[in-house]
Design an enzyme around this catalytic site. Structure first.
Site, short mmCIF file in Angstrom:
data_model
loop_
_atom_site.label_atom_id
_atom_site.label_comp_id
_atom_site.label_asym_id
_atom_site.label_seq_id
_atom_site.Cartn_x
_atom_site.Cartn_y
_atom_site.Cartn_z
N GLU A 125 -8.66 -1.53 6.74
CA GLU A 125 -7.37 -1.76 7.37
C GLU A 125 -7.49 -1.75 8.89
O GLU A 125 -6.97 -2.61 9.58
CB GLU A 125 -6.37 -0.70 6.92
CG GLU A 125 -5.01 -0.80 7.60
CD GLU A 125 -4.07 0.32 7.18
OE1 GLU A 125 -2.91 0.29 7.60
OE2 GLU A 125 -4.51 1.23 6.45
N GLU A 142 -3.05 7.94 18.92
CA GLU A 142 -3.64 9.27 19.12
C GLU A 142 -4.69 9.58 18.05
O GLU A 142 -5.75 10.16 18.35
CB GLU A 142 -2.53 10.34 19.11
CG GLU A 142 -1.62 10.28 20.31
CD GLU A 142 -0.65 9.11 20.29
OE1 GLU A 142 -0.17 8.72 21.37
OE2 GLU A 142 -0.38 8.58 19.19
N GLN A 198 0.84 -1.20 0.00
CA GLN A 198 0.00 0.00 0.00
C GLN A 198 0.87 1.24 0.00
O GLN A 198 1.56 1.52 0.98
CB GLN A 198 -0.90 -0.04 1.24
CG GLN A 198 -1.90 1.09 1.31
CD GLN A 198 -2.84 0.89 2.49
OE1 GLN A 198 -3.83 0.18 2.40
NE2 GLN A 198 -2.53 1.52 3.61
N SER A 223 4.81 -1.43 4.01
CA SER A 223 4.97 -2.83 4.40
C SER A 223 4.99 -3.73 3.17
O SER A 223 4.20 -3.55 2.24
CB SER A 223 3.81 -3.26 5.32
OG SER A 223 3.74 -2.47 6.48
N SER A 233 1.45 6.32 2.64
CA SER A 233 2.18 7.26 3.50
C SER A 233 3.39 7.87 2.81
O SER A 233 4.04 7.23 1.97
CB SER A 233 2.64 6.53 4.78
OG SER A 233 1.53 6.13 5.55
#
Length: 737
Positions: free
Chosen positions: A603, A721, A485, A520, A488
């Protein structure tokens, strides 16, 4: 979330809530504190029992409502949330234990179904000796502080006999030989007292009660009361910070309070799930019942006081005043925890059981979907006789193996059965439960995994072209095609919409330039799902497109990121003039953000499923041998297993809600953060108890390696968070800044 999972249970719980609102608002309870402590029955008790609320779980032939203990749990939880005073919990618990007996308890059960308040005393809380006296018995001794004892008109008491066995008797406290003394209890909404017996004459034993089962029932129903207490604490605290203003803003918009409220909700949900699980376990084996009850004691009852304290502190100083109602709930949670005795005993019991036992998530569906189950069993038996010739390259993911066995399961639609045909079997929630159960029955049959493609394939199937579905779906199902994926970026992690990777339109496709990170499996992936900005002039969340990228394309450079563990599961991916053909664009240009949100939702749900991985392997190994830390190891193991059990129960409850035809709830987001708490808890216990093994990079059992791999799970799918912010805003409805 309340304990009720069926429409009927929800209606029952609501009826109790309405009864409490009419007859026992908290101001009336406050005015009656002295009479409650003296054991006087509330003025509404007769009406309450006439409605049968106290005997929902008792058989109709005994005067009850013919429901289940799970139904009674909903009554207890709702009554606790309303701070309904009086002896409901003690009476319902006594009758539930009495219902475990044979016909010798028929008269007692009938009395309790008729509305007689009662209390039950377990062997560990009794110092009463039973001595033979002709054809009967004489009871001598005392019992310590017991909830509901002063109001009780019947007491179900476990005693100790000369041969070391436990004998159960039904007492009437108003007869000669019984002295009952009231005490000022911590919980002001119920009475507490002590009892002494001097040659109390008992004619016969109440036989057939399994003491272990009785102990489980006591813990389970106490957990239900604690869960209801905590639920109300969360609700009132969240409502307060949602509207209370400081500095011209609702305090609920402050991130610190948002996160505190979200953590409180997660722990409250764990408490509810574990309480529910302990109640449903009454129909399972004694060992499973004990593990569920011990888990509920740890996660709901003993956690209750701290959770209520957290809720109280969210009110600031006002929450600590006598006039504020929250302290009454705090008192109740504290008293309930004390009523079960020492927490170490329950932790030790959970740990002993966890050495060889895992909490079952099987559901008794009876003959539902019997034809589907039979056909499934035939297919799985056929698959079990085959092998996967290509083993997994990741020991953490055995389901990535592929070969003849997986090919058969893929053809049968059982790799991702929830998907529509021909890729799955469009399995209903009930059928998905059956599939899980049948896989679990076959220990040698590993359930296939899609890996990261589990998050990507639904997007291809739902929004891709026919050509894309035909090209990618089958090899993904067969496990021969691996994916990564490409979302990011160094400057766009959690703030994914800030990505700067550009895709410029050229003849026949797009030319991509950019830099992806934390990818990943990029080093083993054949294809990747990539977000790239195709219209830099559009607003932040627009102008982003969703591409499928061949990872062997010229211009792609993969650089492994070595982790603290020494492994390299993540990668940086550099894209320099990478050509992506038009037929690899998913959906319309500029609509990639919506597709990415759908992917990330899948996910987060998938990451919550990591609970299936054993987090206590090192502690379980240590618990096999004696040593100075043996007891501490058992208790730590018990705590981790209790937390794991609660998450499993949370997911199982959600499954059953779907089976009942209800819409999906917020379980996936809550379970994700619950996993964060579990990982930290497990790692802290492991490091604290394995000692010098943590000095070694490789050890048996493994200590440092799983510990150093943990950040990938803590961060994966969004940082803790970010997850807390989602819970606070989307589930609790707290205001944004």
């Amino acid at each position: 979330m309340a304990l009720a999972i069926t429409i009927e249970q929800e209606q029952l719980a609501e009826a109790v809530t309405q009864f409490a609102a009419r007859h026992a608002p908290i101001d009336k309870t406050r005015a009656a504190l002295d009479s409650i402590a003296a054991g006087e029955l509330p003025t509404w008790w007769e009406e309450f029992t006439a409605n049968g609320f106290h005997a929902v779980h008792l058989p109709e032939e005994a005067g009850g409502q013919g429901g289940t203990l799970a139904d009674m749990a909903c009554v207890i939880e709702s009554a606790a949330a309303a701070l309904l005073p009086g002896p409901l919990l003690s009476t319902a618990t006594a009758s539930a234990v009495a219902a475990l007996a044979d016909d010798s308890a028929a008269a007692l059960v009938a009395d309790l179904a008729g509305g007689a308040p009662a209390a039950v005393v377990l062997p560990e809380d009794s110092q009463v000796q039973a001595v033979r006296d002709g054809t009967g018995w004489r009871l001598r001794g005392s019992i310590g502080s017991t909830l509901g004892l002063i109001a009780a008109q019947r007491i179900l008491l476990a005693t100790h006999s000369a041969d070391g066995t436990h004998l159960w008797f039904a007492l009437q406290p108003d007869l000669a030989g019984v002295v009952v003394e009231p005490q000022r209890g911590t919980d002001l909404s119920t009475d507490v007292g002590i009892l002494s017996l001097t040659d109390y004459p008992a004619e016969s034993v109440v036989s057939g009660i399994d003491t272990e089962r009785a102990r489980c029932v006591v813990a389970a129903l106490a957990a239900c009361a604690s869960a209801g207490t905590v639920r109300r604490g969360v609700e009132t605290a969240v409502n307060y910070i949602r509207t209370r203003e400081q500095f011209g803003k609702p305090v609920g918009s402050f991130q610190a309070l948002q996160h505190k409220a979200a953590v409180l909700l997660v722990n409250a949900e764990l408490a509810s799930a574990s309480a529910w699980d302990a109640v449903r376990a009454i129909d399972e084996s004694t060992e499973q019942h004990r593990l569920a009850a011990a888990s509920a004691a740890l996660m709901a009852v003993y956690a209750g006081p701290d959770l209520m304290l957290d809720a109280l502190l969210m009110f600031g100083a006002i929450g600590y005043t006598w006039e504020h109602d929250t302290h009454l709930y705090w008192r109740r949670a504290t008293s309930l925890a004390a009523s079960l005795g020492s927490v170490t005993r329950w932790g030790r019991e959970a740990g002993e059981l966890a050495r060889t036992l895992k909490r079952s998530t099987a559901i008794n569906l009876g003959d539902i979907e019997s034809e589907f189950r039979a056909n499934l069993a035939t297919t799985l038996d056929e698959a079990a006789a085959l092998a996967n010739e290509t083993p997994t390259d990741d020991l953490r993911a055995p389901g990535l193996a592929f070969g003849s066995q997986r090919d058969l399961l893929a053809r049968a639609g059982l790799v991702a059965p929830h998907l529509a045909a021909p890729w799955g079997v469009d399995a209903t929630p009930v059928q998905q439960v059956i599939i899980t159960e049948e896989f679990d029955k076959r220990a040698g049959l590993v359930r296939p995994s899609l890996g990261i493609a589990e998050w990507i394939l639904p997007t291809i199937l739902n929004s891709g072209t026919d050509a894309q579905r035909e090209r990618f779906a089958e090899p993904i199902m067969r496990g021969t095609q691996r994916w990564c994926q490409l979302f990011s970026e160094p400057g766009a992690g959690s703030d994914l919409a800030s990505l700067v990777t550009r895709a410029q339109k050229v003849d026949g496709g797009w030319l991509v330039n950019g830099h992806k990170i934390w990818t990943s499996s990029a080093h083993v992936a054949h294809f990747g799902a990539m977000l790239a900005r195709t219209d830099p002039e559009s607003p932040k969340h627009r102008g982003i497109s969703y591409f499928l990228v061949d990872m062997t394309s010229p211009g792609i450079e993969i650089s492994p990121i070595k982790q603290a563990s020494g492994e390299a599961h993540f990668n940086e991916v550099f894209l320099t003039d990478v050509f992506v053909p038009d037929d690899m664009l998913v959906g319309e240009p500029g609509r990639g953000w919506d597709l990415a949100v759908a992917t990330m939702a899948v996910e987060r749900t998938a990451i919550g499923n990591y609970v299936t991985i054993d987090r206590s392997q090192a502690l379980r190994r240590m618990a096999e041998v004696d040593g100075p830390d043996h007891d501490a190891t058992l208790q730590a193991l018990g705590g981790i297993e209790a937390h794991t059990t609660a998450i499993k129960a949370m997911v199982l409850r959600e499954t059953l809600r779907l089976v009942q035809g209800q819409g999906p709830g917020p379980t996936s987001s809550i379970a994700k953060y619950a996993m964060v708490l579990l990982l930290r808890r497990a790692s802290t216990a492991m490091l604290g108890l394995t000692g010098r093994l943590a000095m070694l990079e490789s050890s048996d059992p493994a200590v440092v390696k799983p510990y150093f791999d943990m950040p990938s799970e803590l961060i994966g799918g969004g940082t803790a968070e970010i997850q807390l912010t989602i819970i606070a805003s989307m589930i609790l409805g707290l205001p944004r800044k």
